[in-house]
Design an enzyme around this catalytic site. Sequence first.
Site, PDB file in Angstrom:
ATOM      1  N   ASP A 183       0.838  -1.118   0.009  1.00 41.27           N
ATOM      2  CA  ASP A 183       0.026   0.099  -0.138  1.00 41.27           C
ATOM      3  C   ASP A 183       0.898   1.095  -0.100  1.00 41.27           C
ATOM      4  OD1 ASP A 183      -1.757  -2.073   0.284  1.00 41.27           O
ATOM      5  OD2 ASP A 183      -2.303  -1.417   2.218  1.00 41.27           O
ATOM      6  N   TYR A 235      -5.727 -11.699   8.639  1.00 38.42           N
ATOM      7  CA  TYR A 235      -4.779 -11.276   7.930  1.00 38.42           C
ATOM      8  C   TYR A 235      -3.426 -11.702   8.555  1.00 38.42           C
ATOM      9  CZ  TYR A 235      -1.604  -8.240   5.385  1.00 38.42           C
ATOM     10  OH  TYR A 235      -0.631  -7.810   4.652  1.00 38.42           O
TER      11      TYR A 235
HETATM   12  C1  GLA Z   1      -3.510  -5.321   2.873  1.00 39.09           C
HETATM   13  C2  GLA Z   1      -1.797  -5.078   3.296  1.00 39.09           C
HETATM   14  C3  GLA Z   1      -1.033  -5.044   2.062  1.00 39.09           C
HETATM   15  C4  GLA Z   1      -1.317  -6.604   1.247  1.00 39.09           C
HETATM   16  C5  GLA Z   1      -2.581  -6.560   1.010  1.00 39.09           C
HETATM   17  C6  GLA Z   1      -3.033  -8.067   0.328  1.00 39.09           C
HETATM   18  O1  GLA Z   1      -3.773  -4.039   1.812  1.00 39.09           O
HETATM   19  O2  GLA Z   1      -1.856  -3.840   3.801  1.00 39.09           O
HETATM   20  O3  GLA Z   1       0.381  -5.194   2.487  1.00 39.09           O
HETATM   21  O4  GLA Z   1      -0.895  -7.469   1.931  1.00 39.09           O
HETATM   22  O5  GLA Z   1      -3.702  -6.539   1.883  1.00 39.09           O
HETATM   23  O6  GLA Z   1      -2.573  -7.974  -1.000  1.00 39.09           O
END
Ligand code: GLA
Length: 393
Positions: A183, A235
């Site tokens: 991101d 996550y």
């Molecule tokens: C979120 C996390 C990223 C990445 C995505 C999945 O956005 O912040 O670092 O891992 O999920 O691709």
Amino acid sequence: MSTIHRALDAFRELYGREPQGVWSAPGRANLIGEHTDYNDGFVLPFALPHRTSVAATRRTDGRILVSTVGDDGRPQQAEPFAVADLRPGSPSGWAGYPAGVAWVLRDIGVADISAGAELVIAGNVPAGAGLSSSAALECAIALALLGLAGHEIGAGYAERAQVAEWSHQAENRFVGVPSGVLDQTASMCCTEANVLFLDVRSGAAEQVPFDAAAEGLEVLIIDTRVNHALGDSEYGDRRRGCERAAELLGVPALRDVSTEDLPGALATLPSELGPLVRHAVTENARVLDAVDLLRASKLAEVGPLLTLSHQSLRDDYRVSCVELDVAVDAALAAGALGARMMGGGFGGSAIALVSEELRPEVERQVTAAFVGRSFTQPRLFTAIPSAGAGRDQ
Ligand code: GLA
């Protein structure tokens, strides 16, 4: 009103003078390459036109005063904090993001931010929509604090990737979210009219031209309005599962498992880890295929890769949710060339590749699919790759 003007107006109202500068950073979409970043793999994001702006001025007393201003123009100020007193987790809440960035910059000592600052934030990146409003905030704050300290960030990729890493550290170590670098790197390093092909392990990056309109196509973002923050613990679980699998396979990261290695790896791993590895390996391969297709100006053929990515995220990685599945299925049924959930999952947004002619019909059918269920109505918009973070004035 633009986010710049909202930030400026609120700054003038709060402090009765002009700020020293205004900096901003965008949210991001990710064409393909999901849950690959923390596996040292490949991603393909682009910057959204939605941004977070920060109007800022240096103080002299070592404190940071930070306010956000909503659509109604009313600023909301967080409890002021001293740069010298910052420690991970304090302050918490939304102020933790700007505070975390200040903490990282203070400790790294790249620029003297000890004087403190007045920061007024206005953004239009939808929060909780999986479009990286947090990264936009972190990167805009980083640019503002660096800029106030006389360290203006230029166009150079390496310097921008470094700011992205500092912002990422703020999120990981201060706020405590175990995200990867996707991101923040997208927010700092993406450029207008391109998608960013990033090899997370090596840091090698390529701006790949992405002109959907030239092929009669559009990229549709479907915000399901399901707040993705609910998936935070999941996550971390997925990430730890990947690290455990890599350890059992004796490789530094799942990036090191090739498509040819996959059947052997699956045969040796515990059944709960196999699907995670299959997702990481096949998703990395799909990113490479997508880049080849983009280089050959065959964007339409990327569509089926998006749909395969969704199936893999839904069935193997298990990070989708019913609203994302409904959005993707409805988009495909209406004739989208491909669609998938985007970002961390468990809510947030989906992305669909659609022809210009069919876009209104896809929008209509996706919206209709949300009616009559206990779903909030989705928010849909088309997006073109926009500029990365920078100084606005
Ligand atoms: C979120 C996390 C990223 C990445 C995505 C999945 O956005 O912040 O670092 O891992 O999920 O691709």
